[in-house]
Scaffold this active site. Sequence first.
Site, PDB file in Angstrom:
ATOM      1  N   ASP A  99     -35.143 -17.132 -12.683  1.00  0.00           N
ATOM      2  CA  ASP A  99     -36.149 -18.098 -12.237  1.00  0.00           C
ATOM      3  C   ASP A  99     -37.488 -17.606 -12.761  1.00  0.00           C
ATOM      4  O   ASP A  99     -38.068 -16.673 -12.191  1.00  0.00           O
ATOM      5  CB  ASP A  99     -36.174 -18.226 -10.719  1.00  0.00           C
TER       6      ASP A  99
ATOM      7  N   ASP B 172     -33.479 -23.264  -6.665  1.00  0.00           N
ATOM      8  CA  ASP B 172     -34.060 -21.931  -6.831  1.00  0.00           C
ATOM      9  C   ASP B 172     -33.938 -21.427  -8.266  1.00  0.00           C
ATOM     10  O   ASP B 172     -34.848 -20.807  -8.782  1.00  0.00           O
ATOM     11  CB  ASP B 172     -33.369 -20.941  -5.892  1.00  0.00           C
TER      12      ASP B 172
ATOM     13  N   ASP C 286       6.511   8.574 -14.221  1.00  0.00           N
ATOM     14  CA  ASP C 286       5.599   9.564 -13.671  1.00  0.00           C
ATOM     15  C   ASP C 286       4.287   9.604 -14.459  1.00  0.00           C
ATOM     16  O   ASP C 286       4.276   9.418 -15.683  1.00  0.00           O
ATOM     17  CB  ASP C 286       6.284  10.933 -13.710  1.00  0.00           C
TER      18      ASP C 286
ATOM     19  N   ASN D 180     -39.130 -16.098  -8.370  1.00  0.00           N
ATOM     20  CA  ASN D 180     -38.513 -15.462  -7.201  1.00  0.00           C
ATOM     21  C   ASN D 180     -37.121 -16.031  -7.027  1.00  0.00           C
ATOM     22  O   ASN D 180     -36.882 -17.214  -7.278  1.00  0.00           O
ATOM     23  CB  ASN D 180     -39.351 -15.720  -5.947  1.00  0.00           C
TER      24      ASN D 180
ATOM     25  N   ASP E 211       3.256  18.562   0.453  1.00  0.00           N
ATOM     26  CA  ASP E 211       4.177  19.290  -0.399  1.00  0.00           C
ATOM     27  C   ASP E 211       3.986  20.808  -0.231  1.00  0.00           C
ATOM     28  O   ASP E 211       2.868  21.300  -0.322  1.00  0.00           O
ATOM     29  CB  ASP E 211       3.897  18.868  -1.847  1.00  0.00           C
TER      30      ASP E 211
ATOM     31  N   GLU F  18       3.562   5.020 -11.672  1.00  0.00           N
ATOM     32  CA  GLU F  18       2.905   5.880 -10.698  1.00  0.00           C
ATOM     33  C   GLU F  18       1.409   5.813 -10.974  1.00  0.00           C
ATOM     34  O   GLU F  18       0.896   6.458 -11.879  1.00  0.00           O
ATOM     35  CB  GLU F  18       3.377   7.329 -10.783  1.00  0.00           C
TER      36      GLU F  18
ATOM     37  N   ASP G 242      22.966  16.456  -3.353  1.00  0.00           N
ATOM     38  CA  ASP G 242      23.464  16.078  -4.678  1.00  0.00           C
ATOM     39  C   ASP G 242      23.756  14.592  -4.737  1.00  0.00           C
ATOM     40  O   ASP G 242      23.606  13.865  -3.746  1.00  0.00           O
ATOM     41  CB  ASP G 242      24.693  16.895  -5.043  1.00  0.00           C
TER      42      ASP G 242
ATOM     43  N   HIS H 170       7.198  11.783  -1.895  1.00  0.00           N
ATOM     44  CA  HIS H 170       7.309  13.217  -2.122  1.00  0.00           C
ATOM     45  C   HIS H 170       5.965  13.867  -2.396  1.00  0.00           C
ATOM     46  O   HIS H 170       5.860  15.096  -2.383  1.00  0.00           O
ATOM     47  CB  HIS H 170       8.253  13.473  -3.305  1.00  0.00           C
ATOM     48  N   ASP H 171       4.924  13.068  -2.674  1.00  0.00           N
ATOM     49  CA  ASP H 171       3.595  13.603  -2.979  1.00  0.00           C
ATOM     50  C   ASP H 171       2.620  13.476  -1.816  1.00  0.00           C
ATOM     51  O   ASP H 171       1.428  13.770  -1.988  1.00  0.00           O
ATOM     52  CB  ASP H 171       3.010  12.873  -4.195  1.00  0.00           C
TER      53      ASP H 171
END
Length: 1861
Positions: free
Chosen positions: A343, A288, A628, A250, A793, A657, A453, A733-734
Amino acid sequence: MNKKLFTNRFISFNMSLLLVLTAVFSSIPLHSVHAADNASVVANIVGEFQDQLGDSNWNIDSNITIMQYMGNGLYEFTTPTQLKAGSYQYKVALNHSWDGGGVPSQGNLTLNLANDSYVTFWFDYNTQSVTDSTKYTPIANDKLPRLVGTIQSAIGAGNDWKPETSTAIMTDDNFDNVYSYTAHVPKGDYQYKVTLGNTWDENYGANGVKDGSNIQINVTNDADITFYYDANTHNIWTNYSPILTGLDNNIYYDDLKHDTHDSFFRNPFGAVKVDQTVTLRIQAKNHDLESARISYWDDINKIRIELPMTRIGESPDGNFEYWEIKLSFDHPTRIWYYFILKDGTKTAYYGDNDDQLGGVGKATDTVNKDFELTVYDKNFDTPDWMKGAVMYQIFPDRFYNGDTSNDHAKTLSRGNDPIEFHNNWNDLPDNPNNAGTPGYTGDGIWSNDFFGDLKGIDDKLDYLKGLGVSVIYLNPIFESPSNHKYDTADYTKIDEMFGTTQDFEKLMSDAHAKGIKIILDGVFNHTSDDSIYFNRYGKYPGLGAYQAWKEGNQSLSPYGDWYTINSDGTYECWWGYDSLPVIKSLNGSEYNVTSWANFIINDENAISKYWLNPDGNLNDGADGWRLDVENEVAHDFWTHFRNAINTVKFEAPMIAENWGDASLDLLGDSFNSVMNYQFRNDIIDFLIGQSFDDGNGQHNPIDAAKLDQRLMSIYERYPLPAFYSTMNLLGSHDTMRILTVFGYNSADPNENSDAAKQLAEQKLKLATILQMGYPGMADIYYGDEAGVSGGKDPDDRRTFPWGNEDTTLQDFFKNISSIRNNNQVLKTGDLETLYAQNDVYAIGRRIINGKDAFGTSYPDSAAIVAINRSKSDKQIAIDTTKFLRDGVTFKDLINNNVSYSISNGQIVIDVPAMSGVMLISDDGQDLTAPQAPSNVVVTSGNGKVDLSWLQSDGATGYNIYRSSVEGGLYEKIASNVTETTFEDANVTNGLKYVYAISAIDELGNESGISNDAVAYPAYPIGWVGNLTQVSDNHIIGVDKPTEDIYAEVWADGLTNSTGQGPNMIAQLGYKYVSGTVYDSVYGSVYNSVYGVDDSGFTWVNAQYVGDIGNNDQYKASFTPDKIGQWEYLMRFSDNQGQDWITTSTLSFYVVPSDDLIKPTAPYLNQPGTESSRVSLTWNPSTDNVGIYDYEIYRSDGGTFNKIATVSNEVYNYIDTSVINGVTYNYKVVAVDLSFNRTESNVVTIKPDVVPIKVIFNVTVPDYTPDAVNLAGTFPNATWDPSAQQMTKIDNNTYSITLTLDEGTQIEYKYARGSWDKVEKDEYGNEFASNRKVTIVNQGNNEMTINDTVYRWRDIPIFIYSPSSNMTVDSNISTMEVKGNTYKGAKVTINGDSFVQDKNGVFTKDVSLNYGVNKIKIHVEPNDGSVYGNDQGRITELTKDIEIDVIRQENNSGSGTGNNNTSTSGSNSSSTGSGSTGSTSITSNISNTSNTSNTIGVITKNGNVITLTLDAGKAKDLIVNSKDKKVVFDITTIGEGQQKVVQISKDILDTSAANGKDIVIKSDNASIALTKDALNQNQIQNGVNVSIKDNGKPNVTNYVSLSNVVDITISGISGNVTLAKPVEVTLNISKANDPRKVAVYYYNPTTNQWEYVGGKVDASSGTITFNATHFSQYAAFEYDKTFNDIKDNWAKDVIEVLASRHIVEGMTDTQYEPNKTVTRAEFTAMILRLLNIKDETYSGEFSDVKSGDWYANAIEAAYKAGIIEGDGKNARPNDSITREEMTAIAMRAYEMLTQYKEENIGATTFSDDKSISDWARNVVANAAKLGIVNGEPNNVFAPKGNATRAEAAAIIYGLLEKSGNI
């Protein structure tokens, strides 16, 4: 520990403890029975109410709130005046000090008063418990519970059985209504009860029963025992557990512990470097474990290794033992490990917790979860500018338009799609998902541009610098047809809409001039289909890969080998988007595509390098890459990528990522940072306040403790340089914008209120405070700081609101980032959790000793960052004793520079509601400690230990720490010692003590501790002797041990007092002396094992006997197992075995018994190759007297060593103590009752990593319409939802078997051919993360995984019934709509709405009019916020269904009807050809007189013939019939496909009143209606019983023996359902084997025939079964066999049971009859036998969890009384023993028959005594009935594991003996 479990274990120990315990391996004694008086301690109640008592709040020096000492550690205080209604924080301070943090040490307690009230507070010094009168009511003093019984005199607590004299009065030290009393109890048997008060008026005994029986306790050795009484339940128990001295088979799960966040259990914390040693420890109950091993998987080398651990000691209180192993690794890798604990016959596994977050793990019966350990390159690092940076992510098109000249540089996006230009900067991004909805004005194309830009970013650098930004991360900027640019068209060019290369170089140069670094986004998994490389639309000059393919030769394109294009023009694309063709992986890697690798990595101007240095000036290039979908690109591609960019900018960032655990990416050969989405999700879960799906996954609220566990999980997995450089984002962005996650969306009228905005911004500020105070790069997604909101998104890509910013929010961000940037401690200071309770989370950061976390020199500094999500202010008290010294002062830089200081080991901080604090230590404070002391020397003495050490420079004192085990568990035993020597006189001789010393300076700065020094104080042993002689000519035999062998020991001061000298260890040693005459004559022939070295002594513990003068006497014995000479001696130690004193050696001779015949040799089968284990099996031996046991021997090339012994009924053994790659030899030795031994053959095996056969089983919704696929990170089928189609096993179970390497980490999901049909959770949500599994060998190189799919993405609602265009009888006025939908769905049916409260089935009744009824069903989410108000997600979960049901017009009447004519007369009949007609018929009524009477009217309508019973005549027949069954035979009423009997309610009532069954007998079937078969409340006028013949069924794999019979019962005025099963009989044709015949019903939902069962009567050609519902039924003969049972003894019964669907194969062709059967598997077989359906699991057992394949079966079996468990565990995965199987089988037999167990007693089996007491009578009954039989030699083998063949045999016996086959 669970009190009930304590009780169970106490009972089990008393049942199983048969041997006299040997010498005590005791530990530090418990405290004295009566707690030491601590009246000198001053306890104060301090808190937020003191001002109402004329005091000041939190005043620890108060004399007003001093508690009164009540004795025995108890303090009490009652307020002198009422406290006002309200909520207050409080705690207890000791001796007017915060030393140790007060009580409780972590956090405050809360007092809630609904009304003005006096309040009493209690504090127990001994248990450090605190409570008050609003939570607790104590028992009155005169009624306190006390012990009464024969134990009183033994413990000195009054006269036995006299409550008025009992001083064993129990107290509630923990204020939990559990009262206790601790006493030193001498060895002996006792009885006791508990009385309340000093009389017998109220007393409790066994099981907490009032006036109950006495409680027994057998104390096997003197022990300190605590007795408990629960005032609520009156249960009584103790903590007594006999000292474990041997194997008890046990393991105490509750005492097992490994905590990866605790340096004692894993040191050092976190990821480790190559060659760095890591120490791993596990805790168990003391004594034990027999052994402990670690099993670990190396993720890089793909190998599993098991190694033994060493027991290193026990806890100071003696309750626990500790096992240790030290590991180091010579290569970077990820290690997955768990512990194997043994045991005796019990094996337990200890692995990570269910969430796999590290910290404290979990014990299980089978391998569960692994802990993770990262090993990284010792040279791995990140640039210093990354560590602690403030990062800013920019989506260029939406940030700022700085150059209008490029606004229309392009007009087309992908192909010929136009770009939608937004001339209004403040427009929302076009979302084509909303096309067709009111107000939509977009063009429906995924391409819209806002003219942002690179020049715009350059123009705003000053803004970013002012915001505190030091790193910019740009979303992709290269040529691309989209606005997001993740579909690259030309890697060599800046997109025209963003600018030119010159614009890029200027941006880089300008940013660098302002101290800002820039990270580019690289997309190298796929390109655009509209690119120069693929050129699908022919827009670019040159030949793209697709163009070349169209021309018939893809290789003509220079990019042709980059892509895989199929013959039909389809191609591999990213997640099914044909706009994103994927770069080909050749032989497992994109790097093997040479032209691609050269272009991106290898060439001089390869893309990876070029943009870091485009013009030869490093200042004009970017500083690193964010890469990515990196986990969808081969790792070796990234290692080459790293090597390439290192040639340009060494250690340039490569940010992965990766949305999950990225530890495998961070080993040092490629990535050095990761987008930390885990951080984001954890912060959101802590602050969200409700369940919420943000479009990326489900968020569920957690508290501060869980937040800390999750964050610590990241901390411990990532290498330190990477952890301090992780990209800690709150949005990207995700993802949905963080403000919208927190409930604010400026464009949504439901979420744009001022209140919503204020709350969302408060939560954002909370998140940002922690983000800016936490290690890593704090990342801001552009516009978050200005108040930008937005959904998923594309809505998360709104434009930056220049001119409309939330300036208050911007100012907050500027301030918070300024604090971070101006305080190095927030960048690279170390990290420690200081407080994590409920709503408040606090961390500490330090630069101490002049060094940061990386050893870089900086001025000393410290910080405390805390956030409070509560709507009320919180005052927290933080224990700083392990963080900083007293006297350190701070200022809160975000709350008006409020000052704080550390005093008395604590700092008390006020954290505002929905806000936080940033405490920075004041400049110039000395936080540098002296060096730790060196050369610590200990000298063990008698009752003392002397310590000495060398002086540390700058030290003014030293603290002394002590433990019982090296490496931790230290307790400070002396403070500020000014000398360099110390004497510890507070020790107990015989125990182990571990010392460590720290140095402190005059300010209180404390060094780390010194190395450990170990001491063993002890009494000197002066003499041992008087060893007694064993008699010669000792006859050998398993039941013939030696007589007791005695010896004595004397140690002055230890043995000369009465009783056993504490901590004395006595052991008997014995060995066989080879080379004697007996050995040469007998030994090698009868008793020896070849190749075994038995020359050494074997040691066993001896037992204390008593005192002999000043000596202590001990005894022991042993059983010699060889013939010849044996030597023996006794040895003694009182210092934990460090030194032994031995007696002289004596000897004696062992002679043979009368049995000189050896057993037959067992045959050891050749084991198969497995990883990290060897599975042995052998054929049993026989013997003229009897086999005693089997010994298993192993050699790895040298001598054989015995590794295990198993009983005579066990013929298998699994050796897991092996190492892969090592060759082992094994043999098994049969031993008989005289120790005659015979060896088996030797087998040789080398365990090694082998492929694992992995069986994925999944239970899917029962409405699943088509095939199921398994998609994930599988070799050759990565995330392909149409690959790996699973096999349908039954109506809602699918399976697939794959071969995978052991240790492989798989992430996966279930789908149905496409991602539009992927699995969802019970709410219809996306799962927050993929399913994950580590492939392990569960045995036989196999692994089984059982999963459940809750819902499918494309089926938000399913309607079972009715079917569309269904026609019903005119008498049906209502119909049940039955469907299945998601939890939280709002379902509307014909205008009536309800909310589905659980995932699954719903029913709703609708009324029907005559003619066509349109049933309109609509489903939608009841609360859209649960799904983040994501319209796309809500649309998926919205659906409309319309069903037409035709109710026939009521134009034919009922009963006799106006269109019916009738005639009467005996035996007359009439047939006609009209559409309607009537005939009075004679129906044959079966009764004792066999009379015939006219009993009704027949009507015919087409193929439907209806008999309407005449009520008067039918009732007369029922009343007068002497039989129980009255049969109405309608076989003669005419020919028709469908026959109906109309029975009025008064006929049914008459039948019920007379206890008769009505039997309707038709041509091919009959049905018996008992009096309570039908739901009476549904019967108004009567019922129609319809039996329709649908002809022969069209089936394969079955032999049809009957027509399909469609049985229905409908009410004349409403629906009728069955209240209980009804008996149905079908006519069948002759079967080849009637045992394999059964009834099946047709399930229209699945279009499958499903097994029902039944009993065949071959003589009458019928089969009878119980129908539980109305359906189409047919009888089939099904002949099922398996390839592996052809020669098996149980072949016949297995085939019969498989044909009856009671047993199943492991696969469709393999039964595996010799494989052991688990308790769960056998339970499932029994349930199928009894036709008991599974029930939803409700959590009765700790080792069964919802989702386990057997959980619902366990529930059903438990409720039915078939299984019982052991009070806590069901042990489902344990192999079932033969006696356990018999017990369960006999419970099933009782349910099949009228059987009642006889009191037989003993069985007739030869091993009857081996049968457990609880099972013996059950086995005897089963044997008497012939249900079980013994094995050869009349052996039952009760503890032997049952095989699958044996399980089939016993179930067949149940069927046969119960007459069911």
